[in-house]
Design a protein around this motif. Structure first.
Motif, PDB file in Angstrom:
ATOM      1  N   GLY A  14       0.803  -1.219   0.000  1.00  0.00           N
ATOM      2  CA  GLY A  14       0.000   0.000   0.000  1.00  0.00           C
ATOM      3  C   GLY A  14       0.831   1.261   0.000  1.00  0.00           C
ATOM      4  O   GLY A  14       0.340   2.330  -0.366  1.00  0.00           O
ATOM      5  N   ASP A  15       2.113   1.155   0.422  1.00  0.00           N
ATOM      6  CA  ASP A  15       3.013   2.307   0.322  1.00  0.00           C
ATOM      7  C   ASP A  15       3.319   2.578  -1.150  1.00  0.00           C
ATOM      8  O   ASP A  15       3.320   1.665  -1.979  1.00  0.00           O
ATOM      9  CB  ASP A  15       4.325   2.031   1.062  1.00  0.00           C
ATOM     10  CG  ASP A  15       4.159   2.062   2.575  1.00  0.00           C
ATOM     11  OD1 ASP A  15       3.100   2.509   3.044  1.00  0.00           O
ATOM     12  OD2 ASP A  15       5.103   1.638   3.279  1.00  0.00           O
ATOM     13  N   LYS A  16       3.625   3.820  -1.462  1.00  0.00           N
ATOM     14  CA  LYS A  16       3.870   4.204  -2.855  1.00  0.00           C
ATOM     15  C   LYS A  16       5.334   3.986  -3.243  1.00  0.00           C
ATOM     16  O   LYS A  16       6.243   4.168  -2.431  1.00  0.00           O
ATOM     17  CB  LYS A  16       3.500   5.670  -3.067  1.00  0.00           C
ATOM     18  CG  LYS A  16       2.012   5.961  -2.915  1.00  0.00           C
ATOM     19  CD  LYS A  16       1.734   7.442  -3.122  1.00  0.00           C
ATOM     20  CE  LYS A  16       0.252   7.748  -2.987  1.00  0.00           C
ATOM     21  NZ  LYS A  16      -0.028   9.193  -3.161  1.00  0.00           N
ATOM     22  N   ILE A  17       5.534   3.605  -4.522  1.00  0.00           N
ATOM     23  CA  ILE A  17       6.872   3.339  -5.059  1.00  0.00           C
ATOM     24  C   ILE A  17       7.067   4.152  -6.337  1.00  0.00           C
ATOM     25  O   ILE A  17       6.142   4.304  -7.135  1.00  0.00           O
ATOM     26  CB  ILE A  17       7.056   1.841  -5.390  1.00  0.00           C
ATOM     27  CG1 ILE A  17       6.810   0.966  -4.161  1.00  0.00           C
ATOM     28  CG2 ILE A  17       8.456   1.572  -5.945  1.00  0.00           C
ATOM     29  CD1 ILE A  17       6.879  -0.529  -4.454  1.00  0.00           C
ATOM     30  N   ALA A  18       8.282   4.647  -6.531  1.00  0.00           N
ATOM     31  CA  ALA A  18       8.693   5.218  -7.818  1.00  0.00           C
ATOM     32  C   ALA A  18       9.863   4.385  -8.323  1.00  0.00           C
ATOM     33  O   ALA A  18      10.845   4.182  -7.603  1.00  0.00           O
ATOM     34  CB  ALA A  18       9.101   6.678  -7.670  1.00  0.00           C
ATOM     35  N   THR A  19       9.746   3.887  -9.547  1.00  0.00           N
ATOM     36  CA  THR A  19      10.700   2.916 -10.089  1.00  0.00           C
ATOM     37  C   THR A  19      11.316   3.411 -11.385  1.00  0.00           C
ATOM     38  O   THR A  19      10.633   4.009 -12.218  1.00  0.00           O
ATOM     39  CB  THR A  19       9.984   1.575 -10.361  1.00  0.00           C
ATOM     40  OG1 THR A  19       9.404   1.099  -9.147  1.00  0.00           O
ATOM     41  CG2 THR A  19      10.955   0.534 -10.892  1.00  0.00           C
ATOM     42  N   VAL A  20      12.613   3.134 -11.549  1.00  0.00           N
ATOM     43  CA  VAL A  20      13.260   3.356 -12.838  1.00  0.00           C
ATOM     44  C   VAL A  20      14.163   2.156 -13.117  1.00  0.00           C
ATOM     45  O   VAL A  20      14.866   1.676 -12.228  1.00  0.00           O
ATOM     46  CB  VAL A  20      14.060   4.678 -12.861  1.00  0.00           C
ATOM     47  CG1 VAL A  20      15.214   4.662 -11.877  1.00  0.00           C
ATOM     48  CG2 VAL A  20      14.561   4.985 -14.261  1.00  0.00           C
ATOM     49  N   ARG A  21      14.102   1.635 -14.337  1.00  0.00           N
ATOM     50  CA  ARG A  21      14.878   0.457 -14.728  1.00  0.00           C
ATOM     51  C   ARG A  21      15.702   0.769 -15.972  1.00  0.00           C
ATOM     52  O   ARG A  21      15.571   1.840 -16.573  1.00  0.00           O
ATOM     53  CB  ARG A  21      13.934  -0.708 -15.044  1.00  0.00           C
ATOM     54  CG  ARG A  21      13.031  -1.127 -13.893  1.00  0.00           C
ATOM     55  CD  ARG A  21      13.830  -1.708 -12.762  1.00  0.00           C
ATOM     56  NE  ARG A  21      12.979  -2.283 -11.730  1.00  0.00           N
ATOM     57  CZ  ARG A  21      13.412  -2.657 -10.540  1.00  0.00           C
ATOM     58  NH1 ARG A  21      14.678  -2.510 -10.218  1.00  0.00           N
ATOM     59  NH2 ARG A  21      12.588  -3.183  -9.651  1.00  0.00           N
ATOM     60  N   ASN A  22      16.541  -0.192 -16.379  1.00  0.00           N
ATOM     61  CA  ASN A  22      17.181  -0.040 -17.681  1.00  0.00           C
ATOM     62  C   ASN A  22      16.102  -0.155 -18.752  1.00  0.00           C
ATOM     63  O   ASN A  22      15.058  -0.774 -18.549  1.00  0.00           O
ATOM     64  CB  ASN A  22      18.295  -1.070 -17.876  1.00  0.00           C
ATOM     65  CG  ASN A  22      17.780  -2.499 -17.936  1.00  0.00           C
ATOM     66  OD1 ASN A  22      17.178  -2.917 -18.931  1.00  0.00           O
ATOM     67  ND2 ASN A  22      17.996  -3.267 -16.874  1.00  0.00           N
ATOM     68  N   LYS A  23      16.347   0.442 -19.898  1.00  0.00           N
ATOM     69  CA  LYS A  23      15.278   0.613 -20.889  1.00  0.00           C
ATOM     70  C   LYS A  23      14.769  -0.697 -21.483  1.00  0.00           C
ATOM     71  O   LYS A  23      13.676  -0.739 -22.049  1.00  0.00           O
ATOM     72  CB  LYS A  23      15.744   1.539 -22.009  1.00  0.00           C
ATOM     73  CG  LYS A  23      16.884   0.994 -22.869  1.00  0.00           C
ATOM     74  CD  LYS A  23      17.316   2.025 -23.900  1.00  0.00           C
ATOM     75  CE  LYS A  23      18.446   1.507 -24.770  1.00  0.00           C
ATOM     76  NZ  LYS A  23      18.905   2.535 -25.734  1.00  0.00           N
ATOM     77  N   ALA A  24      15.547  -1.797 -21.349  1.00  0.00           N
ATOM     78  CA  ALA A  24      15.113  -3.087 -21.889  1.00  0.00           C
ATOM     79  C   ALA A  24      14.322  -3.905 -20.871  1.00  0.00           C
ATOM     80  O   ALA A  24      13.912  -5.021 -21.155  1.00  0.00           O
ATOM     81  CB  ALA A  24      16.323  -3.891 -22.361  1.00  0.00           C
ATOM     82  N   HIS A  25      14.099  -3.357 -19.684  1.00  0.00           N
ATOM     83  CA  HIS A  25      13.418  -4.106 -18.631  1.00  0.00           C
ATOM     84  C   HIS A  25      11.966  -4.382 -19.013  1.00  0.00           C
ATOM     85  O   HIS A  25      11.295  -3.549 -19.629  1.00  0.00           O
ATOM     86  CB  HIS A  25      13.472  -3.318 -17.321  1.00  0.00           C
ATOM     87  CG  HIS A  25      13.169  -4.139 -16.106  1.00  0.00           C
ATOM     88  ND1 HIS A  25      11.891  -4.484 -15.746  1.00  0.00           N
ATOM     89  CD2 HIS A  25      13.981  -4.700 -15.173  1.00  0.00           C
ATOM     90  CE1 HIS A  25      11.921  -5.207 -14.642  1.00  0.00           C
ATOM     91  NE2 HIS A  25      13.177  -5.351 -14.275  1.00  0.00           N
ATOM     92  N   GLY A  26      11.488  -5.560 -18.624  1.00  0.00           N
ATOM     93  CA  GLY A  26      10.127  -5.960 -18.950  1.00  0.00           C
ATOM     94  C   GLY A  26       9.056  -5.044 -18.392  1.00  0.00           C
ATOM     95  O   GLY A  26       7.942  -4.991 -18.923  1.00  0.00           O
TER      96      GLY A  26
END
Length: 459
Positions: free
Chosen positions: A151-163
């Motif tokens: 329920g807590d909020k997340i901000a995510t960044v991955r490498n551009k090829a990530h699924g």
């Protein structure tokens, strides 16, 4: 109140679908404080079952072990694992899928997973749905170690090829996942996750984009930041420069590339949150994760059997070694004594958090990217740590040709005095025992995978 409702919803999903990651997550919580002996007993039972399955159903292993005159019954204790031959990425690539997919598991009951392919052709494997649930439970456990709750909020960044990006930024390295609709619902309501656009081309991000990212974070108010530390460092520099602050961030979970103490301190200062290291890969899932004491990464023992190998034998505690991992989650394409290509150190001590899961250091880089000089090994972490102490340098990339010619690409954030440049040149030429050329560039470019390689051998 919202968090309690979300937990109830998660349990509901496990009751009425095959998505039972919640129960497996609870198993981790229930066993994390048990004795090392009890944990290893559970782990060993899983290893034995996997070895029998792999020999009977996966041609790659049956052929390899027959050539070595080894059968599963020969492996009676953990130290016997050393007699099993190492499995390499190239072996898996050459034999996929015909000899890698278990004959008793149908493709339709599997998820296709590909590595990011940072150092070459992506590795493709299948993961059965039960294994996917186990890996998802490990993800929940890693969030738990961060101090995050459902329920807590997340901000995510991955490498551009990530699924996670579903092909928006790159076509290669995409993963097909089961329960895609359930996952979208979970991301929206349980993880309350926003996906920020990745570092697409290199380390230079225009100010207008940095402002847009900042606006998204201010509006979303996440409790957890996760993903690529290069991205978070670029944003941290911007926050510190512009004196920007976001309240409520409790943790930053970093992966994909080594993180030095200096980078940790910068992220902590900019985002006013603790930094947690997470180690894993597309093909293995999460292998280890740091806890609140920051004394090392806890290895997730019910999903991974980790060996630290140096010169073809077990490394001593504290020695830099190759990570060899047996995945205990995947029966579709088993990974047994899989050479990850990553370098880390075994930590013998118990953690003061009282959890009895074994410890390892953060990963210091890939063996392919390490530089060997006169019998001494210099890792990505070594060079990152060196350049973090030079305030005029933002980023670096060390290139080594097949003819042992070194080129050092530097991105500067201010004018570099001639004395500093000469010191860098002298220091590195002494370490490398070779002459080196320094070139100043605007940014370090990403690989096709979207990741950045700080050291590139044999260009």
């Amino acid at each position: 109140m919202y968090n309690k409702l979300i937990v109830s919803g998660y349990k509901f999903l496990g009751t009425f679908s095959e998505f039972d990651a919640w129960d497996k997550f609870q198993f981790l919580l229930d066993n994390q404080y048990k004795s090392r002996e009890e944990i290893e007993k559970i782990q060993w039972k899983k290893i034995k079952k996997l070895l029998i399955h792999s020999y009977e159903n996966v041609p790659l292993y049956k052929e390899k072990w027959n050539r070595a005159k080894i059968k599963p019954e020969d492996i009676q204790k953990p130290s016997d694992m050393l007699i099993l031959p190492i499995t390499t990425k190239n072996e898996l690539k050459e034999n996929f899928p015909d000899k890698c997919l278990a004959k008793n598991i149908a493709k339709k009951n599997c998820s296709l997973v590909q590595s990011s392919g940072t150092t070459g052709k992506p590795l493709a494997i299948y993961i059965d749905f039960a294994g996917y649930n186990l890996q998802y439970a490990d993800l929940l456990y890693s969030y738990y170690l961060d101090g995050w709750q459902l329920g807590d909020k997340i901000a995510t960044v991955r490498n551009k090829a990530h699924g996670d990006y579903k092909g928006k930024f790159a076509k290669d390295g995409l993963n097909s996942e089961p329960y895609s609709l359930i996952r979208d619902i979970v991301y929206l309501f349980c993880h309350r996750k926003i996906l920020l656009s990745p570092v697409e081309n290199g380390t230079f991000i225009e100010e207008v984009k940095l402002k847009s990212i900042t606006e998204k974070l201010l509006n979303h108010k996440p409790q957890l930041l996760e993903g690529n530390p290069v991205y978070w460092e670029i944003l941290a520099n911007y926050f510190l420069k512009e004196n920007i602050s976001i309240n409520g961030i409790r943790a930053i979970e970093v992966d994909e590339t080594p993180v030095t103490n200096k980078i940790r301190e910068k992220l902590k200062k900019a985002f006013k949150a603790n930094v947690f290291d997470c180690y894993g890969s597309h093909e293995l899932g999460i292998v280890s994760h740091e806890c609140e004491t920051h004394q090392g990464n806890h290895i997730l023992p019910f999903s991974n059997y980790v060996e630290f190998i140096k010169d073809n034998k077990p490394a001593k505690s504290g020695e830099l070694a190759n990570l060899v991992v047996t995945s205990l989650t995947n029966y579709a394409t088993p990974l047994i004594r899989y050479d990850t290509g990553d370098l880390a150190r075994k930590i013998e001590n118990n953690c003061s958090c009282k959890r009895k899961f074994s410890l390892m250091s953060h990963v210091e880089g890939r063996s392919d990217d390490a530089i060997y000089v006169d019998g001494k090994l210099y890792t990505t972490f070594f060079f990152l740590d060196y350049f973090q102490s030079i305030k005029e340098i933002s980023f670096f990339q060390l290139l080594k040709s097949q003819n042992d010619i070194y080129i050092l690409n530097l991105v500067k954030n201010s004018d570099i005095p001639e004395s500093i440049e000469q010191k860098i040149k002298n220091d590195l030429e002494k370490i490398l025992n070779k002459k080196m050329t320094i070139i100043y560039i605007k940014e370090i470019m990403t690989e096709a995978s979207g990741k950045i390689r700080w050291i590139k051998n044999s260009i």
